[in-house]
Motif scaffolding. Structure first.
Motif, PDB file in Angstrom:
ATOM      1  N   LEU A  31      -4.164  -5.179   6.710  1.00 43.74           N
ATOM      2  CA  LEU A  31      -3.628  -4.886   5.372  1.00 43.74           C
ATOM      3  C   LEU A  31      -2.570  -5.920   5.014  1.00 43.74           C
ATOM      4  O   LEU A  31      -1.765  -6.324   5.857  1.00 43.74           O
ATOM      5  CB  LEU A  31      -3.023  -3.491   5.336  1.00 43.74           C
TER       6      LEU A  31
ATOM      7  N   PRO B  50       0.800  -6.936   3.365  1.00 39.90           N
ATOM      8  CA  PRO B  50       2.044  -6.295   2.926  1.00 39.90           C
ATOM      9  C   PRO B  50       2.315  -6.527   1.441  1.00 39.90           C
ATOM     10  O   PRO B  50       2.081  -7.625   0.919  1.00 39.90           O
ATOM     11  CB  PRO B  50       3.124  -6.980   3.791  1.00 39.90           C
TER      12      PRO B  50
ATOM     13  N   THR C 144      -1.727  -1.251   0.760  1.00 41.39           N
ATOM     14  CA  THR C 144      -0.630  -0.905   1.668  1.00 41.39           C
ATOM     15  C   THR C 144       0.328   0.077   1.004  1.00 41.39           C
ATOM     16  O   THR C 144       0.761   1.064   1.636  1.00 41.39           O
ATOM     17  CB  THR C 144       0.130  -2.180   2.070  1.00 41.39           C
TER      18      THR C 144
ATOM     19  N   GLU D  37      -4.671   2.877   5.801  1.00 38.11           N
ATOM     20  CA  GLU D  37      -4.337   2.536   7.177  1.00 38.11           C
ATOM     21  C   GLU D  37      -5.513   1.819   7.838  1.00 38.11           C
ATOM     22  O   GLU D  37      -6.683   2.045   7.484  1.00 38.11           O
ATOM     23  CB  GLU D  37      -4.002   3.795   7.972  1.00 38.11           C
ATOM     24  N   THR D  38      -5.176   0.963   8.781  1.00 39.93           N
ATOM     25  CA  THR D  38      -6.213   0.265   9.538  1.00 39.93           C
ATOM     26  C   THR D  38      -7.135   1.275  10.222  1.00 39.93           C
ATOM     27  O   THR D  38      -6.670   2.216  10.860  1.00 39.93           O
ATOM     28  CB  THR D  38      -5.572  -0.649  10.597  1.00 39.93           C
TER      29      THR D  38
ATOM     30  N   PHE E 216      -6.940  -5.778   1.612  1.00 38.68           N
ATOM     31  CA  PHE E 216      -7.252  -5.583   3.029  1.00 38.68           C
ATOM     32  C   PHE E 216      -8.477  -6.410   3.405  1.00 38.68           C
ATOM     33  O   PHE E 216      -9.305  -6.734   2.557  1.00 38.68           O
ATOM     34  CB  PHE E 216      -7.495  -4.101   3.355  1.00 38.68           C
TER      35      PHE E 216
END
Length: 498
Positions: free
Chosen positions: A277, A279, A284, A289-290, A360
């Motif tokens: 992701l 920033p 984000t 979330e990953t 992402f």
């Protein structure tokens, strides 16, 4: 450090190619020895000798040019001259001021050549079966080697994207870049599959009447397609399954890129997850979330990353989307985020382009597959058949320049070596099958040409004239050398675009 790694991978690639050539020539060598033929030399590579040794009257050598090899067999007049013609013993005279000394040296050289010819004529004749077995065993050994490597892959398995093993469509392009050779660039046209009525979720069963096993198989059939309408337009017919029913749809492929290959603008169904992701970007900030799996956007099922990109590109400025994900992956619970994509400049194809992004990188689902060795080799044979049949058909868009020469093969081998050892083995299987089939083509200089000459001699009941064999050999050596230069030019252009 990066340069040293690249050099190491190139060395690994050359080693893999050298082993492939060694296996091929070993087939000829062992067959000739088994049949009792006289063998002068066994060489990996052509050109000047790097090093070698002699044992039992046979010279074993490694030569400077690693893109080939030969077994010199004087009893096979055509094969001996083709593959070992340079191995004639001769004396090199040093220039001096005495013309009669120079003439003496020439006389000695001519005497040596005459002596070699007499020795070859005194060798016992060999049978038709000897010639055929020796000629074919190079290809046989390559196929056996490919099978052996396939058994290793079957036992240990190798990793592939899950999308490579499906025939389900996950992406239908709205537009494609049609290649225009007159201006040497693309022009945007509607996607052929979109116009034909294909939809994400369609499962492809057949292409032009041939069953397909995975998406690479689908693409190979389209790229090498030969069908055209009465008006001369390209045509491909796909049998698909949609909601339990079979449909047959016709599409008109476009040719894209300077390779001028056929496409219809489809991609496989993909399972992908949120990776790294960025920033400060909307994803984000929203709480992605990953490991989350994008599932739907504004209620539309996401079956490929390409669909997600196209959907975002079609949005109005500052418009929010409802992105539904499976938290933590495929077995997670659904959660929907309200996200407003932003426009950013990114590098694509060497140029800066503006894209609407969430922020992402995708991570695709990887699975370990254990392919049946016979199936894997058979698929490579099928791929080569499609390529060669497309190459000789005037209705196909496959051209000689689409093929890879030694430089292209080494480049691909080095790329697969970077990915991993098992992926390298997979490609070496491909190279061995290709080498076997190409060498069996009925072209003078190749093994298939030797078999054709031997068969003609058998039918005639007498050897072919040496003058004819020599002219045919010289002609086709020149043609193959020209072909190698031609494809090498395009190999270099692919590796270093200019």
């Amino acid at each position: 450090m990066t340069v040293l790694l690249d050099i190491a991978f190139i060395f690994v690639a050359l080693l893999a190619l050298g082993i492939t050539i060694f296996v091929h020539e070993l087939g000829h060598f062992l067959a000739a020895k088994r049949r009792g033929l006289v063998i002068r030399s066994f060489s990996i590579g052509f050109g000047p000798k790097l090093f070698g040794w002699e044992k039992d009257g046979i010279e074993y050598r490694l030569s400077a040019i690693p893109f080939g090899g030969y077994v010199a067999l004087p009893q096979l007049a055509d094969m001996g001259r083709l593959e070992g013609g340079e191995n004639k013993t001769s004396k090199t005279s040093e220039p001096n001021d005495h013309d009669h000394d120079h003439d003496d040296d020439e006389d000695e050289e001519n005497e040596d050549e005459e002596e070699n010819k007499e020795q070859e004529q005194e060798l016992p004749k060999i049978s038709y079966s000897d010639k055929m077995i020796v000629a074919v065993m190079g290809a046989v050994f390559n196929i056996l080697f490919a099978f052996l490597l396939s058994c290793i892959l079957w036992f240990f398995g190798y990793d592939v994207r899950a999308s490579q093993l499906t025939t389900e469509i996950g992406y239908v392009a709205n537009e494609v870049e049609r290649w225009n050779p007159l201006i040497e660039e693309g022009e945007t046209v509607p996607g052929p599959a979109k116009l034909a009525g294909f939809k994400p979720g369609d499962k492809i069963l057949k292409v032009d009447g041939s069953s397909v096993e995975d998406f690479m198989d689908v693409q190979n059939h389209i790229v090498t397609g030969k069908r055209k309408t009465e008006e001369g337009h390209r045509k491909v017919t796909l049998l698909i399954e949609r909601e339990g029913k079979e449909l047959s749809l016709n599409a008109r492929p476009e040719v894209v890129s300077n390779e001028e290959i056929r496409i219809i603008g489809i991609g496989p169904r993909e399972t992908f997850f949120v990776g790294e992701l960025t920033p400060g970007m909307p994803g984000t900030e929203a709480g992605l979330e990953t490991g989350d799996q994008p599932w739907a956007i504004d209620g539309n099922r996401i079956l490929s990353f390409g669909f997600l990109i196209d959907y975002l590109e079609g949005l109005e400025n500052n418009k929010s989307v409802a992105l539904t994900v499976l938290k933590g992956g495929e077995n997670g619970h659904e959660k929907t985020y309200s996200i407003t994509p932003v426009e950013k400049k990114i590098e694509q194809g060497g140029e800066l382009v503006t894209r609407r992004l969430i922020g992402f990188r995708p991570v695709h689902k990887i699975i370990t597959t254990y392919p049946n060795p016979i199936t894997l080799v058979a698929k490579r044979v099928k791929d080569m058949y499609l390529t060669l049949s497309g190459l000789i058909s005037p209705k196909s868009d496959v051209k000689l320049r689409n093929m890879s020469g030694p430089v292209g093969i080494v480049n691909h081998l080095s790329l697969f070596a970077k990915i991993g050892f098992k992926k390298l083995l997979w490609f070496v299987v491909f190279v061995n099958v290709n080498l076997a089939i190409l060498n069996l083509l009925p072209i003078p200089v190749l093994d298939g040409g030797h078999m054709v000459f031997a068969t003609i001699e058998k039918l005639r009941g007498q050897p072919l004239p040496i003058a004819f064999l020599e002219r045919a050999q010289i002609l086709f050596v020149a043609l193959i050398f020209s072909f190698m230069l031609y494809v090498t030019f395009f190999d270099v252009r692919r590796i270093f675009p200019f």
